[in-house]
Design a protein around this motif. Structure first.
Motif, short mmCIF file in Angstrom:
data_model
loop_
_atom_site.label_atom_id
_atom_site.label_comp_id
_atom_site.label_asym_id
_atom_site.label_seq_id
_atom_site.Cartn_x
_atom_site.Cartn_y
_atom_site.Cartn_z
N GLU A 57 89.69 -67.98 62.62
CA GLU A 57 89.84 -67.80 63.93
C GLU A 57 88.33 -67.58 64.51
N LEU A 58 87.12 -67.14 63.68
CA LEU A 58 85.97 -66.98 64.26
C LEU A 58 85.60 -68.71 64.61
N LYS A 59 85.48 -69.48 63.71
CA LYS A 59 85.37 -70.84 64.06
C LYS A 59 86.01 -71.31 65.48
N ILE A 60 87.11 -70.98 65.61
CA ILE A 60 87.74 -71.67 66.83
C ILE A 60 87.19 -70.71 68.22
N LEU A 61 86.86 -69.39 67.87
CA LEU A 61 86.35 -68.67 68.81
C LEU A 61 84.87 -69.25 69.22
N VAL A 62 83.95 -69.59 68.43
CA VAL A 62 82.64 -70.03 68.54
C VAL A 62 82.95 -71.43 69.51
N ASP A 63 83.66 -72.11 68.80
CA ASP A 63 83.91 -73.72 69.38
C ASP A 63 84.28 -73.46 70.91
N ALA A 86 86.15 -67.12 78.07
CA ALA A 86 85.57 -65.69 78.40
C ALA A 86 86.31 -64.77 77.33
N ALA A 87 87.42 -64.84 77.08
CA ALA A 87 88.41 -64.11 76.21
C ALA A 87 87.68 -64.26 74.70
N ALA A 88 87.26 -65.40 74.36
CA ALA A 88 86.59 -65.62 72.84
C ALA A 88 85.16 -65.03 72.86
N TRP A 89 84.33 -65.21 74.16
CA TRP A 89 83.18 -64.49 74.21
C TRP A 89 83.31 -63.22 73.97
N ALA A 90 84.49 -62.51 74.65
CA ALA A 90 84.40 -61.09 74.51
C ALA A 90 84.83 -60.33 73.40
N LYS A 91 86.00 -61.24 72.62
CA LYS A 91 86.30 -60.90 71.52
C LYS A 91 85.41 -61.08 70.23
N THR A 100 76.10 -59.95 71.28
CA THR A 100 76.02 -60.63 70.33
C THR A 100 75.95 -62.24 70.98
N MET A 101 76.96 -62.60 71.75
CA MET A 101 76.88 -63.85 72.04
C MET A 101 75.85 -64.28 73.08
N ARG A 102 75.16 -63.21 74.00
CA ARG A 102 74.07 -63.29 74.69
C ARG A 102 72.89 -63.90 74.13
N LEU A 103 72.74 -63.06 72.75
CA LEU A 103 71.58 -63.29 71.91
C LEU A 103 71.65 -64.99 71.38
N ASN A 104 72.77 -65.53 71.29
CA ASN A 104 73.02 -66.93 70.79
C ASN A 104 73.28 -67.99 71.85
N GLN A 105 72.99 -67.83 73.08
CA GLN A 105 73.01 -68.48 74.13
C GLN A 105 72.28 -69.72 73.79
N GLY A 106 72.69 -71.04 74.09
CA GLY A 106 72.05 -72.13 73.87
C GLY A 106 71.89 -72.71 72.42
N GLN A 107 72.25 -71.63 71.32
CA GLN A 107 72.04 -72.25 70.13
C GLN A 107 73.23 -72.99 69.64
N ARG A 108 72.81 -73.90 68.40
CA ARG A 108 73.67 -74.66 68.02
C ARG A 108 75.05 -73.93 67.36
N THR A 109 76.27 -74.54 67.58
CA THR A 109 77.45 -73.76 67.42
C THR A 109 77.70 -73.66 65.89
N ASP A 110 77.16 -74.47 65.03
CA ASP A 110 77.47 -74.25 63.71
C ASP A 110 76.54 -73.14 63.07
N ARG A 111 75.28 -73.05 63.63
CA ARG A 111 74.33 -72.05 63.23
C ARG A 111 74.83 -70.69 63.67
#
Length: 116
Positions: A57-63, A86-91, A100-111
């Motif tokens: 599920e996390l893989k789907i959410l990050v994607d 937006a729902a995935a980001w919030a989850k 958490t997601m704000r800290l990873n903005q612009g980062q590669r999805t796999d990382r």
């Protein structure tokens, strides 16, 4: 459940309903007619995910929070125009902590996925 503040608390700092919750009337209460049988007013059931189910599920959410170039969005998705993202980001923020997601903005999805 009205006037029962401790049954379904909402909080950003303690256990709350930040998960899917289904409320239903306890039909066992209707079947009690003579008052001799004690029936609980509230009943709860909890379903847990396996670690692998969460990883999937996390893989789907990050994607969902990523561009076609496979980087996390540079800005938080707008719930009006990108409801699923937006729902995935919030989850993810609910599970790993606000920001958490704000800290990873612009980062590669796999990382980001492997970091979480």
């Amino acid at each position: 459940i009205l006037d029962e503040a401790s049954v379904l608390p909402t909080s950003g700092s303690r256990g709350c309903t930040a998960a899917v919750v289904e409320l239903r009337f306890n039909t066992d209460l209707e079947e009690v007619t003579d008052g001799t049988v004690e029936v609980p007013v509230y009943r709860g059931e909890v379903e847990f995910m396996t670690r692998q189910e969460w990883v999937d599920e996390l893989k789907i959410l990050v994607d969902e929070c990523s561009t076609q170039e496979k980087t996390v969005y540079a800005r938080e998705p707008d719930p009006q125009s990108a409801a699923e993202a937006a729902a995935a980001w919030a989850k993810i923020d609910q599970v790993y902590g606000r920001g958490t997601m704000r800290l990873n903005q612009g980062q590669r999805t796999d990382r980001v996925f492997h970091r979480l």
